[in-house]
Design an enzyme around this catalytic site. Sequence first.
Site, short mmCIF file in Angstrom:
data_model
loop_
_atom_site.label_atom_id
_atom_site.label_comp_id
_atom_site.label_asym_id
_atom_site.label_seq_id
_atom_site.Cartn_x
_atom_site.Cartn_y
_atom_site.Cartn_z
N THR A 250 -5.36 -35.33 -41.95
CA THR A 250 -4.67 -35.96 -43.03
C THR A 250 -5.18 -35.20 -44.30
OG1 THR A 250 -6.67 -37.45 -43.32
CG2 THR A 250 -4.82 -38.05 -41.80
N LYS B 59 -11.77 -34.47 -37.70
CA LYS B 59 -11.06 -34.45 -38.97
C LYS B 59 -11.54 -35.40 -40.08
CE LYS B 59 -8.54 -37.43 -40.17
NZ LYS B 59 -8.56 -38.57 -41.14
N THR C 175 -10.45 -43.00 -41.67
CA THR C 175 -10.94 -42.51 -40.63
C THR C 175 -11.58 -41.09 -40.39
OG1 THR C 175 -8.73 -43.27 -40.00
CG2 THR C 175 -10.14 -42.45 -37.89
N GLU D 146 -13.63 -33.96 -50.58
CA GLU D 146 -12.79 -33.88 -51.70
C GLU D 146 -13.56 -33.84 -53.14
OE1 GLU D 146 -10.25 -37.29 -51.82
OE2 GLU D 146 -8.77 -36.52 -50.21
#
EC number: 2.3.1.35
Length: 485
Positions: free
Chosen positions: A185, A214, A225, A315
């Site tokens: 994603t 992921k 997720t 992030e």
Amino acid sequence: MATSLARMLKGQVRCYSAPLDMAIPASKQRYIPTTGTYPQGFQVSGTHVGVKASNTRFPDLALIASDTPCSAAAVFTTNKFQAAPVQVSRKTLQSRKGDGIRAVVINSGCANAVTGKGGLEDAVQMGRKVDECSGVENDSSLVMSTGVIGQRLPISKILDRIPTAHSTLASTHEAWLNTARAICTTDTFPKLLSRTFTLPSSPDRSYRLAGMTKGAGMIHPNMATLLGVLCTDAAVEPAALQSILKHAVSRSFNSISIDGDTSTNDTIAVLANGAAGGETVRAPGASASADYTALQGVVTDFAQELSQLVVRDGEGATKFVTVRVRNSPDYESGRMIASTIARSPLVKTALYGKDANWGRILCAVGYTQGVAEGTVVPERTSVSFRPVDGSEVLKLLVNGEPETVDEQRASVILQNEDLEIEVDLGGGEQGAAGCGGEDAVYWFCDFSHECIPAFAVDIIESREISGLKAFGSENAYIYEEEPLK
């Protein structure tokens, strides 16, 4: 308002966010394998469906299939709002007692969570369509999803593309890498590993293990997720596989932290098809067999390496931090302390600021909840920075007494991307240093100036901002902070 905020934040998101052309940032290229050794009897594919209307060409449907029935095991999120694929996959494993699983199908772009009975029916249909294409009995496939919460899957589009996913199954490195891309994603790079190993009962026989995962950052608390799938061609009975996976996950995927939130979809699964031959690894009785112990070590090491890629893709992160708690009277108490340090915003921001503020670390140690009485004794506690280059540790606190810190050396250590924090509890109240069993280890990242903009952009009208979402997705990942079970 949303538009103006979006424009303000557009230039502030992390500079290594992947653009819509799927280009991997230069700083992340070193994590992409250029080749691999993959388990026999498994084939994979990554197929474009367009689960999100904005994704017009990138793979968002992953299929991992075995030529023969597999033993399977999985651990799932502890979030009360468990997504439909979590419920369906858990039921499948329970009804089959972990035996006879043939495939895992995963979509990105929609989490299929909090979608009611219709969402459950969609998850069942996904699995059964894979079963139909494989020519096997119903409920032989596990299902996973990742993406936006509260929206129904475009199930007709997915079902229409599953035959294509099945017909394009392959065992090449390129196929595995493309499949890893399909589950991403906001990840800036696909996370894929493979390796070979041996077992004591067959020292001349090579076995293979491959895995993909992921995850990268946050969109809404508790609403995204972390997924992972491991495959091996070793023969392992289901009970042994579940035990091995639980041990491995507690020391890997349940020992990482980016933002400390618990997802609705988190699932880590492992499939073993026995295609390499050799003796079957069985669950230990009174004592563990040599094969069981060896495989547990292999899977744990592998899961740690795979899960660490998630932290490296955090992030807004600039550092990869290991926190090691030594000489705790018991492992779980040490792990709770490591987790508390890893989740502390003050520790994270101090590390980003390259500040050797050991007081924040010590503070987190002191307020950790749920540890056994007598675990933390101030006059037995020490804190150090351990440089990744193997040079001498920088002692900050020794047996509760502050050291005179070489600020210049501390600054040099903190300039590095990788850093290890060591907390030695000295055996706690009993003072049994060295008798506390294995070290408790956590991996986490810092909080930089880019964290808030990166998180905030995901909350507002993100489709107004072109080029911010990795692989053409507006979704995000949140790490499961409570243990997967």
